[in-house]
Design a protein around this motif. Sequence first.
Motif, PDB file in Angstrom:
ATOM      1  N   VAL A 174      -3.485  48.852  49.956  1.00 53.44           N
ATOM      2  CA  VAL A 174      -2.384  49.733  49.924  1.00 53.44           C
ATOM      3  C   VAL A 174      -2.289  49.731  48.271  1.00 53.44           C
ATOM      4  O   VAL A 174      -2.364  48.867  47.456  1.00 53.44           O
ATOM      5  CB  VAL A 174      -1.006  48.925  50.234  1.00 53.44           C
ATOM      6  CG1 VAL A 174      -1.062  48.987  51.833  1.00 53.44           C
ATOM      7  CG2 VAL A 174      -0.774  47.726  49.766  1.00 53.44           C
ATOM      8  N   LEU A 175      -1.331  50.766  47.942  1.00 50.19           N
ATOM      9  CA  LEU A 175      -1.203  50.973  46.231  1.00 50.19           C
ATOM     10  C   LEU A 175       0.376  50.659  46.191  1.00 50.19           C
ATOM     11  O   LEU A 175       1.298  51.160  46.690  1.00 50.19           O
ATOM     12  CB  LEU A 175      -1.314  52.412  46.058  1.00 50.19           C
ATOM     13  CG  LEU A 175      -2.702  53.015  45.988  1.00 50.19           C
ATOM     14  CD1 LEU A 175      -2.615  54.398  45.933  1.00 50.19           C
ATOM     15  CD2 LEU A 175      -3.503  52.236  44.902  1.00 50.19           C
TER      16      LEU A 175
ATOM     17  N   LEU B  65      -3.964  44.076  48.460  1.00 48.90           N
ATOM     18  CA  LEU B  65      -4.804  43.641  49.930  1.00 48.90           C
ATOM     19  C   LEU B  65      -3.668  43.039  50.526  1.00 48.90           C
ATOM     20  O   LEU B  65      -3.216  42.107  50.510  1.00 48.90           O
ATOM     21  CB  LEU B  65      -5.932  42.827  49.397  1.00 48.90           C
ATOM     22  CG  LEU B  65      -7.147  43.442  48.660  1.00 48.90           C
ATOM     23  CD1 LEU B  65      -8.192  42.164  48.447  1.00 48.90           C
ATOM     24  CD2 LEU B  65      -7.467  44.409  49.254  1.00 48.90           C
ATOM     25  N   LYS B  66      -3.749  43.714  51.984  1.00 50.44           N
ATOM     26  CA  LYS B  66      -2.908  43.147  52.799  1.00 50.44           C
ATOM     27  C   LYS B  66      -3.479  42.623  54.219  1.00 50.44           C
ATOM     28  O   LYS B  66      -4.820  43.227  54.347  1.00 50.44           O
ATOM     29  CB  LYS B  66      -1.664  43.951  53.394  1.00 50.44           C
ATOM     30  CG  LYS B  66      -0.916  44.614  52.022  1.00 50.44           C
ATOM     31  CD  LYS B  66       0.022  43.164  51.501  1.00 50.44           C
ATOM     32  CE  LYS B  66       0.815  43.682  50.437  1.00 50.44           C
ATOM     33  NZ  LYS B  66       1.545  42.856  49.714  1.00 50.44           N
ATOM     34  N   VAL B  67      -3.197  41.961  55.144  1.00 47.55           N
ATOM     35  CA  VAL B  67      -3.929  41.477  56.074  1.00 47.55           C
ATOM     36  C   VAL B  67      -2.943  41.482  57.508  1.00 47.55           C
ATOM     37  O   VAL B  67      -1.789  41.226  57.461  1.00 47.55           O
ATOM     38  CB  VAL B  67      -4.304  39.727  55.911  1.00 47.55           C
ATOM     39  CG1 VAL B  67      -5.136  39.532  57.462  1.00 47.55           C
ATOM     40  CG2 VAL B  67      -5.364  39.706  54.764  1.00 47.55           C
ATOM     41  N   VAL B  68      -3.540  41.870  58.609  1.00 51.18           N
ATOM     42  CA  VAL B  68      -2.568  42.223  59.951  1.00 51.18           C
ATOM     43  C   VAL B  68      -3.472  41.187  60.802  1.00 51.18           C
ATOM     44  O   VAL B  68      -4.922  41.333  60.866  1.00 51.18           O
ATOM     45  CB  VAL B  68      -2.549  43.263  60.235  1.00 51.18           C
ATOM     46  CG1 VAL B  68      -1.378  44.113  59.466  1.00 51.18           C
ATOM     47  CG2 VAL B  68      -3.795  44.154  60.185  1.00 51.18           C
ATOM     48  N   SER B  69      -3.010  40.544  61.663  1.00 51.19           N
ATOM     49  CA  SER B  69      -3.662  39.841  62.730  1.00 51.19           C
ATOM     50  C   SER B  69      -4.203  40.702  63.889  1.00 51.19           C
ATOM     51  O   SER B  69      -3.985  41.928  63.810  1.00 51.19           O
ATOM     52  CB  SER B  69      -2.467  38.882  63.444  1.00 51.19           C
ATOM     53  OG  SER B  69      -2.014  38.049  62.475  1.00 51.19           O
TER      54      SER B  69
ATOM     55  N   ASP C  62       3.427  52.918  48.266  1.00 55.40           N
ATOM     56  CA  ASP C  62       2.707  52.937  49.624  1.00 55.40           C
ATOM     57  C   ASP C  62       3.768  51.749  50.227  1.00 55.40           C
ATOM     58  O   ASP C  62       4.127  50.939  49.704  1.00 55.40           O
ATOM     59  CB  ASP C  62       1.223  52.209  49.722  1.00 55.40           C
ATOM     60  CG  ASP C  62       0.356  53.039  49.615  1.00 55.40           C
ATOM     61  OD1 ASP C  62       0.839  54.483  49.345  1.00 55.40           O
ATOM     62  OD2 ASP C  62      -1.042  52.858  49.587  1.00 55.40           O
ATOM     63  N   GLU C  63       4.088  52.078  51.542  1.00 61.25           N
ATOM     64  CA  GLU C  63       4.914  51.339  52.279  1.00 61.25           C
ATOM     65  C   GLU C  63       4.437  51.297  53.513  1.00 61.25           C
ATOM     66  O   GLU C  63       3.846  52.138  54.306  1.00 61.25           O
ATOM     67  CB  GLU C  63       6.402  52.006  52.600  1.00 61.25           C
ATOM     68  CG  GLU C  63       7.360  50.998  53.341  1.00 61.25           C
ATOM     69  CD  GLU C  63       8.498  51.901  53.707  1.00 61.25           C
ATOM     70  OE1 GLU C  63       9.414  51.301  54.332  1.00 61.25           O
ATOM     71  OE2 GLU C  63       8.790  52.898  53.093  1.00 61.25           O
ATOM     72  N   PHE C  64       4.382  50.093  54.231  1.00 60.98           N
ATOM     73  CA  PHE C  64       3.627  49.865  55.428  1.00 60.98           C
ATOM     74  C   PHE C  64       4.544  49.198  56.488  1.00 60.98           C
ATOM     75  O   PHE C  64       5.287  48.223  56.317  1.00 60.98           O
ATOM     76  CB  PHE C  64       2.211  49.044  55.449  1.00 60.98           C
ATOM     77  CG  PHE C  64       2.474  47.594  55.147  1.00 60.98           C
ATOM     78  CD1 PHE C  64       2.602  46.393  56.096  1.00 60.98           C
ATOM     79  CD2 PHE C  64       2.473  47.353  53.698  1.00 60.98           C
ATOM     80  CE1 PHE C  64       2.302  45.397  55.713  1.00 60.98           C
ATOM     81  CE2 PHE C  64       2.625  45.903  53.374  1.00 60.98           C
ATOM     82  CZ  PHE C  64       2.514  44.957  54.286  1.00 60.98           C
TER      83      PHE C  64
ATOM     84  N   GLU D 296      -1.842  42.896  65.859  1.00 58.98           N
ATOM     85  CA  GLU D 296      -0.907  43.753  64.946  1.00 58.98           C
ATOM     86  C   GLU D 296      -1.795  45.148  64.484  1.00 58.98           C
ATOM     87  O   GLU D 296      -2.752  45.076  64.268  1.00 58.98           O
ATOM     88  CB  GLU D 296      -0.291  43.048  63.893  1.00 58.98           C
ATOM     89  CG  GLU D 296       0.457  42.056  64.266  1.00 58.98           C
ATOM     90  CD  GLU D 296       1.253  41.121  63.411  1.00 58.98           C
ATOM     91  OE1 GLU D 296       2.202  40.597  63.516  1.00 58.98           O
ATOM     92  OE2 GLU D 296       0.413  41.368  62.195  1.00 58.98           O
ATOM     93  N   ARG D 297      -0.866  46.064  64.214  1.00 60.19           N
ATOM     94  CA  ARG D 297      -1.442  47.311  63.654  1.00 60.19           C
ATOM     95  C   ARG D 297      -0.472  47.693  62.487  1.00 60.19           C
ATOM     96  O   ARG D 297       0.715  47.411  62.561  1.00 60.19           O
ATOM     97  CB  ARG D 297      -1.638  48.324  64.253  1.00 60.19           C
ATOM     98  CG  ARG D 297      -2.502  48.204  65.804  1.00 60.19           C
ATOM     99  CD  ARG D 297      -4.185  48.166  65.039  1.00 60.19           C
ATOM    100  NE  ARG D 297      -4.933  47.943  65.973  1.00 60.19           N
ATOM    101  CZ  ARG D 297      -5.241  46.697  66.450  1.00 60.19           C
ATOM    102  NH1 ARG D 297      -4.785  45.672  66.127  1.00 60.19           N
ATOM    103  NH2 ARG D 297      -6.227  46.620  67.651  1.00 60.19           N
ATOM    104  N   ALA D 298      -1.111  48.037  61.386  1.00 60.22           N
ATOM    105  CA  ALA D 298      -0.213  48.549  60.277  1.00 60.22           C
ATOM    106  C   ALA D 298      -0.249  50.119  60.016  1.00 60.22           C
ATOM    107  O   ALA D 298      -1.143  50.757  59.948  1.00 60.22           O
ATOM    108  CB  ALA D 298      -0.619  47.958  58.867  1.00 60.22           C
ATOM    109  N   VAL D 299       1.084  50.660  60.173  1.00 60.57           N
ATOM    110  CA  VAL D 299       1.187  52.042  59.680  1.00 60.57           C
ATOM    111  C   VAL D 299       1.587  52.159  58.261  1.00 60.57           C
ATOM    112  O   VAL D 299       2.785  51.822  57.758  1.00 60.57           O
ATOM    113  CB  VAL D 299       2.318  52.367  60.766  1.00 60.57           C
ATOM    114  CG1 VAL D 299       2.259  54.312  60.466  1.00 60.57           C
ATOM    115  CG2 VAL D 299       1.889  52.475  62.182  1.00 60.57           C
ATOM    116  N   ILE D 300       0.782  52.843  57.443  1.00 62.74           N
ATOM    117  CA  ILE D 300       0.972  52.882  55.988  1.00 62.74           C
ATOM    118  C   ILE D 300       1.407  54.520  55.664  1.00 62.74           C
ATOM    119  O   ILE D 300       1.095  55.560  56.350  1.00 62.74           O
ATOM    120  CB  ILE D 300      -0.257  52.904  55.149  1.00 62.74           C
ATOM    121  CG1 ILE D 300      -0.974  51.620  55.572  1.00 62.74           C
ATOM    122  CG2 ILE D 300      -0.155  53.085  53.761  1.00 62.74           C
ATOM    123  CD1 ILE D 300      -2.350  51.237  54.929  1.00 62.74           C
TER     124      ILE D 300
END
Length: 257
Positions: free
Chosen positions: A58-59, A28-32, A63-65, A35-39
């Motif tokens: 993410v796995l 589990l990850k969190v972005v503000s 997975d890399e974000f 912000e946006r996360a590209v996985i």
Amino acid sequence: MGLIGLFITICCYIGVICTFPFSLFFCLKVVSEYERAVIFRIGRILSGGARGPGIFFVLPCIDEFRKVDIRTVSFDVPPQEVLTKDSVTVTVDAVVYFRVENATVSITNVENAFGSTKLLAQTTLRNMMGSKLLCEILSERDNISATMKGMLDEATGPWGVRVERVEMKDVRLPVQLQRAMAAEAEAHREAKAKFIVAEGEMKSSHALKNAAEVLDGSPSALQLRYLQTLNTISAEKNSTIIFPLPMNLLNRFMNAV
């Protein structure tokens, strides 16, 4: 993704389930909000676009974000020495406001969206100023800024970046050119002042001529004007009283002499 990728993904899911709930700390990850996360999963972007804001999954291992800030960014374009169209060297600087409009495109289509936009702004400013006359640069800043914004926005569109505003901060001229322009402006003002004075003298001479014609046609008008002048002098508490002498009397006296 292929069979190998599918097999690795299934194995990761099995590992996450087996290590639950400890795997939540890694998955589990969190972005503000800004912000946006590209996985990337095994090197490929996941369908659905960028994630966020909030929590996303993410796995581990596959997975890399990458986080992308979508807030408006402002930066100063360093002062650029530009040779204008009329061969005058000026130093120009500006401010550019831009933001990431598409996080996925800004990651996949360009290595460094922010750095590329800054370098493009510098070159665009130099090219724009080089195609303008000095008088156009000094008097048409708003039009130049709008044109530059359109050119930057069109070029950065494939990068997922939108240029919102461009403002020219300052245009610095050489000292010798400043002195020459100041001397030219001063000479122009002096010439205009002399023209205004000459025009006023011409109008006053016409008015005096008309007044003389009116007084010449009516001797009593001259006497009334004399009494009015005495009244004005006495109102100012002036002890000097002027008595006008007719020119005919002076002519007769000179002839007698």
